[in-house]
Design a protein around this motif. Sequence first.
Motif, PDB file in Angstrom:
ATOM      1  N   VAL A 138     -42.732   4.306-158.995  1.00 27.00           N
ATOM      2  CA  VAL A 138     -41.424   3.703-158.728  1.00 27.00           C
ATOM      3  C   VAL A 138     -40.675   3.468-160.036  1.00 27.00           C
ATOM      4  O   VAL A 138     -39.468   3.729-160.128  1.00 27.00           O
ATOM      5  CB  VAL A 138     -41.588   2.389-157.945  1.00 27.00           C
ATOM      6  N   ALA A 139     -41.367   2.980-161.053  1.00 27.13           N
ATOM      7  CA  ALA A 139     -40.720   2.704-162.336  1.00 27.13           C
ATOM      8  C   ALA A 139     -40.124   3.970-162.943  1.00 27.13           C
ATOM      9  O   ALA A 139     -39.003   3.960-163.459  1.00 27.13           O
ATOM     10  CB  ALA A 139     -41.716   2.068-163.299  1.00 27.13           C
ATOM     11  N   ALA A 140     -40.864   5.072-162.862  1.00 28.61           N
ATOM     12  CA  ALA A 140     -40.375   6.319-163.460  1.00 28.61           C
ATOM     13  C   ALA A 140     -39.113   6.810-162.766  1.00 28.61           C
ATOM     14  O   ALA A 140     -38.127   7.186-163.426  1.00 28.61           O
ATOM     15  CB  ALA A 140     -41.473   7.380-163.381  1.00 28.61           C
ATOM     16  N   GLU A 141     -39.120   6.812-161.444  1.00 26.62           N
ATOM     17  CA  GLU A 141     -37.955   7.328-160.715  1.00 26.62           C
ATOM     18  C   GLU A 141     -36.771   6.368-160.802  1.00 26.62           C
ATOM     19  O   GLU A 141     -35.615   6.799-160.935  1.00 26.62           O
ATOM     20  CB  GLU A 141     -38.319   7.594-159.261  1.00 26.62           C
ATOM     21  N   LEU A 142     -37.060   5.083-160.762  1.00 27.05           N
ATOM     22  CA  LEU A 142     -35.971   4.108-160.819  1.00 27.05           C
ATOM     23  C   LEU A 142     -35.322   4.085-162.201  1.00 27.05           C
ATOM     24  O   LEU A 142     -34.098   3.947-162.311  1.00 27.05           O
ATOM     25  CB  LEU A 142     -36.513   2.721-160.467  1.00 27.05           C
ATOM     26  N   THR A 143     -36.120   4.253-163.245  1.00 29.21           N
ATOM     27  CA  THR A 143     -35.561   4.313-164.596  1.00 29.21           C
ATOM     28  C   THR A 143     -34.573   5.462-164.710  1.00 29.21           C
ATOM     29  O   THR A 143     -33.464   5.311-165.252  1.00 29.21           O
ATOM     30  CB  THR A 143     -36.679   4.477-165.632  1.00 29.21           C
ATOM     31  N   THR A 144     -34.961   6.628-164.201  1.00 26.66           N
ATOM     32  CA  THR A 144     -34.068   7.788-164.238  1.00 26.66           C
ATOM     33  C   THR A 144     -32.782   7.516-163.461  1.00 26.66           C
ATOM     34  O   THR A 144     -31.677   7.841-163.916  1.00 26.66           O
ATOM     35  CB  THR A 144     -34.779   9.016-163.653  1.00 26.66           C
ATOM     36  N   ALA A 145     -32.913   6.904-162.287  1.00 24.77           N
ATOM     37  CA  ALA A 145     -31.734   6.637-161.461  1.00 24.77           C
ATOM     38  C   ALA A 145     -30.795   5.648-162.139  1.00 24.77           C
ATOM     39  O   ALA A 145     -29.569   5.837-162.132  1.00 24.77           O
ATOM     40  CB  ALA A 145     -32.179   6.096-160.101  1.00 24.77           C
ATOM     41  N   LEU A 146     -31.339   4.602-162.739  1.00 26.43           N
ATOM     42  CA  LEU A 146     -30.494   3.583-163.362  1.00 26.43           C
ATOM     43  C   LEU A 146     -29.824   4.088-164.634  1.00 26.43           C
ATOM     44  O   LEU A 146     -28.700   3.690-164.962  1.00 26.43           O
ATOM     45  CB  LEU A 146     -31.328   2.332-163.665  1.00 26.43           C
ATOM     46  N   GLU A 147     -30.524   4.969-165.353  1.00 24.30           N
ATOM     47  CA  GLU A 147     -29.954   5.466-166.610  1.00 24.30           C
ATOM     48  C   GLU A 147     -28.753   6.372-166.384  1.00 24.30           C
ATOM     49  O   GLU A 147     -27.966   6.598-167.312  1.00 24.30           O
ATOM     50  CB  GLU A 147     -31.029   6.200-167.413  1.00 24.30           C
ATOM     51  N   THR A 153     -33.894   0.476-169.672  1.00 25.76           N
ATOM     52  CA  THR A 153     -32.873   1.516-169.634  1.00 25.76           C
ATOM     53  C   THR A 153     -31.974   1.328-170.846  1.00 25.76           C
ATOM     54  O   THR A 153     -31.474   0.224-171.082  1.00 25.76           O
ATOM     55  CB  THR A 153     -32.026   1.433-168.346  1.00 25.76           C
ATOM     56  N   GLY A 154     -31.832   2.387-171.619  1.00 27.37           N
ATOM     57  CA  GLY A 154     -31.017   2.299-172.826  1.00 27.37           C
ATOM     58  C   GLY A 154     -31.540   1.273-173.815  1.00 27.37           C
ATOM     59  O   GLY A 154     -30.758   0.636-174.521  1.00 27.37           O
ATOM     60  N   GLY A 155     -32.854   1.096-173.869  1.00 28.32           N
ATOM     61  CA  GLY A 155     -33.445   0.139-174.775  1.00 28.32           C
ATOM     62  C   GLY A 155     -33.349  -1.305-174.324  1.00 28.32           C
ATOM     63  O   GLY A 155     -33.750  -2.216-175.047  1.00 28.32           O
ATOM     64  N   ARG A 156     -32.867  -1.524-173.107  1.00 27.81           N
ATOM     65  CA  ARG A 156     -32.674  -2.874-172.579  1.00 27.81           C
ATOM     66  C   ARG A 156     -33.605  -3.113-171.396  1.00 27.81           C
ATOM     67  O   ARG A 156     -33.779  -2.248-170.539  1.00 27.81           O
ATOM     68  CB  ARG A 156     -31.223  -3.032-172.134  1.00 27.81           C
ATOM     69  N   PHE A 157     -34.231  -4.286-171.350  1.00 30.03           N
ATOM     70  CA  PHE A 157     -35.088  -4.650-170.225  1.00 30.03           C
ATOM     71  C   PHE A 157     -34.265  -4.639-168.945  1.00 30.03           C
ATOM     72  O   PHE A 157     -33.206  -5.262-168.855  1.00 30.03           O
ATOM     73  CB  PHE A 157     -35.686  -6.040-170.459  1.00 30.03           C
ATOM     74  N   ALA A 158     -34.757  -3.906-167.937  1.00 30.09           N
ATOM     75  CA  ALA A 158     -34.004  -3.747-166.698  1.00 30.09           C
ATOM     76  C   ALA A 158     -34.663  -4.434-165.505  1.00 30.09           C
ATOM     77  O   ALA A 158     -34.042  -4.563-164.452  1.00 30.09           O
ATOM     78  CB  ALA A 158     -33.816  -2.260-166.383  1.00 30.09           C
TER      79      ALA A 158
END
Length: 235
Positions: free
Chosen positions: A31-40, A155-160
């Motif tokens: 979930v973390a991998a896919e959500l990181t991509t989506a949020l970025e 995301t972008g170096g920021r805790f999401a």
Amino acid sequence: MTQQPSAAELAQVRAAVQDLARHAFELTGRVAAELTTALETEATPRRSHLGAVERLVQPVLGDPAHPVQGAGFVAAVGLLEDAAYWLEWFAADAEGRVQRLVTHSEPQGIGFYDYESLPWYVVPRDSGHPHVTGPYVDYLCTEEYTLTFTTPITTGGRFAGVVGADIAVPRAEQLLLPPLCAARARLAVVNDDGRILSSNSGHHVCGDLLPEGWRTSGSAHAIEGLPLSVVTMAD
């Protein structure tokens, strides 16, 4: 004299604990991998951009053979444009149906659920590493002893936020008790605070705290990569 466990008995208990954690962290990792991509890909993330969470956790929560009973994403405060606080969280009910968890996300509202100070959120946020919280009584979802496994995302170096998975202690014990009970010694699995998760003795139950000094007594055997240990208990 206290009966000592054999190396093989310790290894079997450790392996059972690590297998339990693997079930949870494999899910949070996906979930973390896919959500990181989506949020970025979103300049201003909104709740509508979190669809990957339900899609990935629902099949797991609907599988009665899987120990995870609740999972989702907890957003960093201020991450989402349309909700300062937000839990995109799902859980299986007693009949195995997957339900969305509804919480009060407005700070001014009655019953507001402020997760900013809770260890399953704070520790991975501050450390940047996955974490195991518990056993603790989960008053929000199940009102029973629970383990929560959380993985931070950036995301972008920021805790999401954190992606989490819950395993109820009764379900965890289905995996832990066979190797515990196969051991001749009295053993308990405890967290770093000395709180018992499970044991093979009726004198040491989930939630009990070990006396101070348990770490240095020579009876504690750390489980690599987890804030948990196997402890030999006195007869």
